[in-house]
Design a protein around this motif. Structure first.
Motif, short mmCIF file in Angstrom:
data_model
loop_
_atom_site.label_atom_id
_atom_site.label_comp_id
_atom_site.label_asym_id
_atom_site.label_seq_id
_atom_site.Cartn_x
_atom_site.Cartn_y
_atom_site.Cartn_z
N HIS A 76 0.71 -1.33 -0.09
CA HIS A 76 0.28 -0.06 -0.14
C HIS A 76 0.89 1.37 0.01
CE1 HIS A 76 0.58 -0.27 4.49
NE2 HIS A 76 0.73 1.11 4.27
N SER B 50 -1.67 7.26 1.80
CA SER B 50 -2.52 7.85 0.94
C SER B 50 -2.72 9.36 1.68
CB SER B 50 -3.99 7.28 1.24
OG SER B 50 -4.28 7.13 2.67
N LYS C 9 -9.63 10.61 4.19
CA LYS C 9 -8.45 9.57 4.10
C LYS C 9 -8.86 9.07 2.52
CE LYS C 9 -4.44 8.21 5.98
NZ LYS C 9 -3.07 8.54 4.88
N GLU D 296 -8.29 6.63 0.38
CA GLU D 296 -7.71 5.50 0.20
C GLU D 296 -8.22 5.00 -1.50
OE1 GLU D 296 -6.34 2.97 2.51
OE2 GLU D 296 -5.54 5.11 2.73
N ASN D 297 -8.91 5.70 -1.88
CA ASN D 297 -9.24 5.38 -3.40
C ASN D 297 -8.19 5.39 -4.28
OD1 ASN D 297 -9.64 8.08 -2.61
ND2 ASN D 297 -9.92 8.37 -4.87
N VAL D 298 -7.01 6.02 -4.08
CA VAL D 298 -5.86 6.25 -4.65
C VAL D 298 -5.04 4.99 -4.34
CG1 VAL D 298 -5.98 8.59 -4.86
CG2 VAL D 298 -4.56 7.56 -2.99
N GLN D 299 -5.23 4.00 -3.72
CA GLN D 299 -4.52 2.89 -3.42
C GLN D 299 -4.40 1.87 -4.47
OE1 GLN D 299 -2.50 2.09 -0.85
NE2 GLN D 299 -3.31 3.58 0.78
#
Length: 254
Positions: A13, A16, A35, A37-40
């Motif tokens: 990961h 983010s 936060k 997390e969609n860019v993980q």
């Protein structure tokens, strides 16, 4: 800020971004941070816990596990329910996963996965109910600790099987933020955590009737119920229409 991966490997990961949402801040009357997390690499927080678990025991589960297995050069079979979207299935296959469809909801697919693990001698990694998954998700809170000047007034998390909640609680305990309330969001028809809280014990829903069928679990992880005894947990359940409307408004504003 990222946790140490198994066997000295770099985690799968990324750290983010944490951004203030002006529309949400205006609506809440206080600063609201997202936060992202969609860019993980796999599009969600799942890569934190599942990636960590895969690196530790070399197993498999979902998109995050498929990505991890590809990175590790391992074969993988992912069992999904029939309600899984064709886009998700295609993404799994693009990552090199063998996909098997079984049952209508996650619980059915999980039962089949357990059967395969037993008969084929495979290692199975559950998508939310495992200490190493929670340990991986805890990295999210450690990153918040590095980014914020003070502890948040509250955190909002979605609850399906309870893995994210367990990881957030672990992270809060690690950074000394145990007094931060956690607002747990579910939709009616996939509200296994809310039902467990009301009953004071684990209960199984008759079926997943929410539109979020592939996200819900009939029975929440036992650890999620324990978390409610260790931290201040506020359960919030909404109708599907409310959730869909909120998503549409969020996409328009953000």
């Amino acid at each position: 800020m990222a946790p140490q991966a198994g066997k000295g490997e770099k985690p799968f990961h990324i750290v983010s971004p944490l951004l203030e949402s002006l529309p949400l801040s205006k609506a809440a009357g206080t600063k609201v941070y997202m936060k992202l997390e969609n860019v993980q690499p796999t599009g969600s927080f799942k890569i934190r816990g599942i990636g960590h678990l895969c690196q530790e025991v070399r197993g498999n589960a979902g998109l995050a596990a498929s990505y991890s297995a590809k990175k590790l050069g391992l074969p993988i079979t992912v069992v999904v329910p029939s309600t899984t979207g064709s886009t998700t299935v295609r993404r799994l296959q693009e990552l090199g996963a063998e996909v098997e469809v079984s049952g209508k909801v996650w619980d059915d697919a999980n039962k089949r996965a357990l059967e395969l693990a037993q008969t084929e001698g495979w290692v199975i990694i559950p998508p939310f109910d495992h200490p190493l998954v929670w340990q991986g998700h805890a990295s999210l809170v450690r990153e918040l600790k590095e980014s914020l000047d003070t502890s948040p007034a509250a955190m909002v998390v979605a609850v399906g099987g309870g893995g994210l909640l367990a990881g957030v609680v672990a992270g809060l305990q690690q950074v000394g933020w145990q007094d931060v309330p956690i607002i747990c969001a579910e939709t009616w028809g996939a509200h296994s955590f809310h039902a467990a809280l009301e009953a004071g014990r684990l209960v199984s829903l008759p079926d997943i009737t929410s539109v979020a069928k592939c996200l819900g679990a009939k029975t929440v992880a036992a650890r999620a119920l324990e978390c409610a005894q260790e931290c201040q947990v506020i359960s919030q359940v909404v109708e599907d229409t409310e959730a869909v409307r909120a998503v549409e408004q969020f996409l328009g504003e953000q």
